[in-house]
Scaffold this active site. Structure first.
Site, short mmCIF file in Angstrom:
data_model
loop_
_atom_site.label_atom_id
_atom_site.label_comp_id
_atom_site.label_asym_id
_atom_site.label_seq_id
_atom_site.Cartn_x
_atom_site.Cartn_y
_atom_site.Cartn_z
N GLU A 115 5.23 -3.18 0.64
CA GLU A 115 5.33 -1.77 0.24
C GLU A 115 6.40 -1.67 -0.84
OE1 GLU A 115 6.37 1.12 3.29
OE2 GLU A 115 5.72 2.72 1.95
N CYS A 139 4.02 4.06 4.05
CA CYS A 139 3.95 5.51 3.77
C CYS A 139 3.68 5.80 2.30
CB CYS A 139 5.24 6.19 4.18
SG CYS A 139 5.56 6.14 5.93
N ASN A 198 -2.76 5.00 6.63
CA ASN A 198 -1.64 4.12 6.95
C ASN A 198 -1.20 4.32 8.40
OD1 ASN A 198 0.69 2.44 6.77
ND2 ASN A 198 1.92 4.27 6.44
N GLU A 199 -0.31 5.21 8.60
CA GLU A 199 0.29 5.35 9.94
C GLU A 199 0.01 6.77 10.42
OE1 GLU A 199 4.66 5.52 10.19
OE2 GLU A 199 4.56 3.57 11.17
O1 AHR Z 1 8.13 -0.06 6.76
C1 AHR Z 1 8.69 1.17 6.43
C2 AHR Z 1 7.83 2.33 6.89
O2 AHR Z 1 7.71 2.35 8.27
C3 AHR Z 1 6.41 2.29 6.44
O3 AHR Z 1 6.26 2.80 5.17
C4 AHR Z 1 5.70 3.14 7.42
O4 AHR Z 1 4.34 2.80 7.56
C5 AHR Z 1 6.52 3.00 8.68
O5 AHR Z 1 6.83 4.22 9.20
#
Ligand code: AHR
Length: 693
Positions: A53, A259, A409-410
């Site tokens: 990321e 994110c 993603n999350e």
């Molecule tokens: O790894 C950092 C962040 O942690 C990532 O962007 C996210 O997916 C998670 O909350």
């Protein structure tokens, strides 16, 4: 007298009340039986991989080695990274202009009006916390320029050390490291390029562009790019960082996040289509981590997209990893605006989500689905397909053979599930073999997690992406997490994990041995449960020591050097010793894995015939074990051990001491089908025993 548990051992030892290491080695060893004759599930071929990321200056200022920050003056504040020297004393004026730009995509540039010829008519770029340059190495300096009214005769570009104790606004000169004169400017935009070689290695150099003569000059797309890139690729990546990744033999590369995929708002989401094609035309976007943390405020953090989707696919190929792009599902980050794209196209944008004028209409879910379908075509499609043709035009005729895609993603909650379902259906309808990674939110438990897991099982997703950022003890206590997970249906992708020494989001988290050994203990559970867990990646992957927002991270770097943390070496040991099939392990006294802080897992490795046993001794005492290879045939006489051990759980590698704790290789002898081994205090040990069946 009460003695704190952590101090108890050393205090008693000092008093001579405890036996020393030799006595421990002599005490009856604990027997661990590895059932070589009962091989279990196959280990996924791409079990251990990478999570990338753009956080902590991982891309611009890190893996992507462009040294000029904001090279095209396209950031929201157009002069980020740039300053006129001596309070702009040499200029009549300077401005960011859009008057007849290079292109519509690149429609801002710097217009300099020189009052009086002289060294004060200069602009400086600060790089990413400075520019790291190496003595004698080659760097291509290039820019576009156009002469306006007056008598500008050229540009002198100087790579220099900053003047001592002065900011670029006041410092006229620092020590020159390399210089080039560019002449022959014309009244039309033209690209100029020259190779320069610094006379010294400097971690925080800067680039000064001085205008020769007086009058007006337009300047744009200023680049200083090292020739030394991984595999010498043009627009390539920083070799030391790629090498650290490749050394892990990663099974997959997840990109671009995290994110960052989501953005704080939908307008700021990651859009892969904006990251391909001509590098100079890729428009920068604010990085969502820029002002996320007050403790690490980095308002100058943008994404240049010089490292874009083509480069991610190429990197995956270069390091032998399966590409795993994660796409936005029509949701902005739920920790920020939580904006949602409507599910049905109320305003009816066309398939690309653009109105007739080519501007992005309010995106609907269809826009996101179409982006995913187009991405698959970009990666895998033939040269005569719309998006396949773009890949071919960028120099990759063969398909990238992408097999997996992440939808969201999350994300969590009903908003995710109701977007995921039509999204996944559309992908499967067009690409039935594409394997889908689905989210179950940021926590590894709770109502949202349970509901999403049930739904993903019902929808037959191939992979469920679980995340855990928790204290080291959580990792040790959860080494049995997957023991009862179903062996049918979706497989688990442990897509983001890292032990947090203080708390998630804390700037005081450390990449220390306590965290790494606890991750090693937890990973015995991932390995033992290969029937349930198919992929795993530590997160985040990269961080600049002067520009990070989040800690801990797997690899840290400055402008010149980089190092793997102790956590990196644990991940690497697992990846290089993943084997091909799980072997059941019976712990001493048939105890549960982790009892008495002893953890173990084992695999067999078909290509070499080795039995590989991983052992974690999370205790301040050495521990004698007898590893019995039940049913093993043709056991060799000598084995190899890779050991990481430290008495001090706070041990860390650092930029000053990058190799403080790394795996040490040892040999040991095998007696029949038994190995007697003394595990060091606080150690992670990998035993490789030749045992062709
Ligand atoms: O790894 C950092 C962040 O942690 C990532 O962007 C996210 O997916 C998670 O909350």
């Amino acid at each position: 007298m009460t003695i704190k548990p952590a101090l108890r051992f050393s205090a008693l030892a000092l008093l001579g009340l405890l036996p020393g290491p030799a006595a421990y080695a002599q005490s009856a060893p604990a027997t661990i039986t590895v059932q070589v004759n009962k091989p279990g599930d196959a280990v996924s071929k791409n079990m251990y991989g990478l999570f990338f990321e753009d956080i902590n200056f991982a891309a611009d200022g890190g893996l992507y080695p462009e040294l000029v920050k904001n090279k095209s003056f396209e950031t929201d504040d157009h002069l980020i990274g740039w300053k006129a020297i001596r309070g702009a004393a040499g200029f009549e004026s300077y401005l960011v202009s859009s008057d007849r730009p290079i292109s519509n995509a690149n429609n801002h540039f710097l217009r300099l009006n020189v009052r009086k010829a002289g060294p004060d008519a200069a602009f400086v770029n600060e790089g990413f916390r400075g520019m790291g340059v190496k003595e004698g190495a080659e760097y291509t300096l290039s820019f576009f320029a156009r002469r306006g009214p007056g008598n500008v005769s050229g540009v002198t570009a100087t790579l220099e050390e900053p003047g001592r104790g002065q900011g670029p606004e006041t410092a006229a000169t620092g020590k020159s490291l390399a210089q080039a004169q560019i002449t022959g400017l014309t009244n039309e935009w033209k690209k100029y390029s020259v190779v320069i070689k610094p006379s010294a290695t400097v971690a925080k150099a800067r680039l000064k562009l001085a205008v020769e003569g007086n009058g007006s000059l337009d300047i744009d797309v200023v680049s200083l790019f090292p020739k030394d890139t991984y595999m010498n690729r043009e627009n390539g990546l920083r070799p030391d960082l790629v090498q650290l990744l490749k050394d892990m033999k990663p099974g997959f590369l997840r990109f671009p996040g995290g994110c960052i995929v989501e953005g704080r708002t939908l307008a700021q989401r990651y859009q892969w289509k904006e990251t391909i094609g001509d590098v100079a035309s890729r428009r920068p976007l604010v990085n969502r981590w820029n002002t996320e943390f007050l403790h690490k405020f980095t308002p100058d953090y943008y994404q240049s997209f010089g490292l874009g989707f083509f480069e991610y696919f190429q990197l995956s190929e270069d390091i032998g990893a399966e590409p795993l792009p994660i796409l936005n599902v029509g949701m902005a980050c739920q920790f920020n605006s939580a904006e949602l794209a409507p599910i049905s196209a109320a305003k009816g944008p066309n398939a690309a989500g653009h109105d007739a004028a080519g501007h992005e209409d309010e995106p609907t879910l269809e826009t996101f689905i179409q982006d995913a379908l187009d991405l698959i075509e970009f990666a895998n499609g033939p040269a005569n397909s719309t998006w396949g043709a773009k890949r071919v035009a960028m120099g990759h005729a063969a398909p990238f053979n992408m097999k997996m895609i992440g939808i969201g993603n999350e994300q969590w909650g009903p908003q995710y599930l109701e977007r995921y379902e039509p999204f996944a259906k559309a992908v499967k309808a067009k690409y039935p073999n594409m394997q889908i990674v689905s989210s179950v939110g940021p926590s590894p438990d709770g109502e949202n997690f349970d509901k999403a897991t049930l739904k993903m099982r019902e929808l037959k997703a191939e992979f469920i992406d679980e995340h855990y950022y928790a204290k080291p003890e959580w990792f040790r206590q959860n080494a049995d997490r997957y023991d009862k997970y179903p062996r049918t249906g979706p497989k688990i992708f442990a897509g983001e994990y890292a032990a947090q020494s203080v708390a998630i989001g804390s700037p005081d988290n450390k990449n220390n041995w306590d965290c790494a050994i606890s991750e090693a203990a937890f990973m015995t559970g991932l390995e033992r449960n290969a029937g349930a867990v198919a992929m795993a990646s530590y997160a985040p992957m990269l961080a600049h020591v002067d520009a990070w927002q989040w800690t801990p991270n797997m690899i840290w770097f400055d402008n010149l050097t980089s190092y793997g943390t102790v956590n990196y070496y644990v991940q690497k040991l697992y990846a290089l010793n993943k084997g091909t099939r799980v072997l059941p392990v019976v712990m001493p006294g048939k105890a549960k894995n982790g009892t008495d802080n002893l953890f173990a897992s084992a695999v067999t490795d078909a290509p070499t015939g080795d039995v590989i046993v991983k052992l974690v001794n999370y205790s301040t005492s050495p521990r004698a074990v007898k590893v019995n290879l039940a049913g093993a045939k043709n056991v060799g006489k000598n084995g190899k051990a890779f050991v990481m051990a430290s008495d001090d759980l706070n041990t860390m590698n650092t930029i000053q001491e990058p190799q403080k704790l790394t795996p040490k290789e040892e040999t040991f002898s095998v007696s029949g089908s038994n190995v007697s081994y003394t595990l060091a205090p606080n150690s992670f040990t990998v035993l490789r025993i030749p045992a062709k069946r």
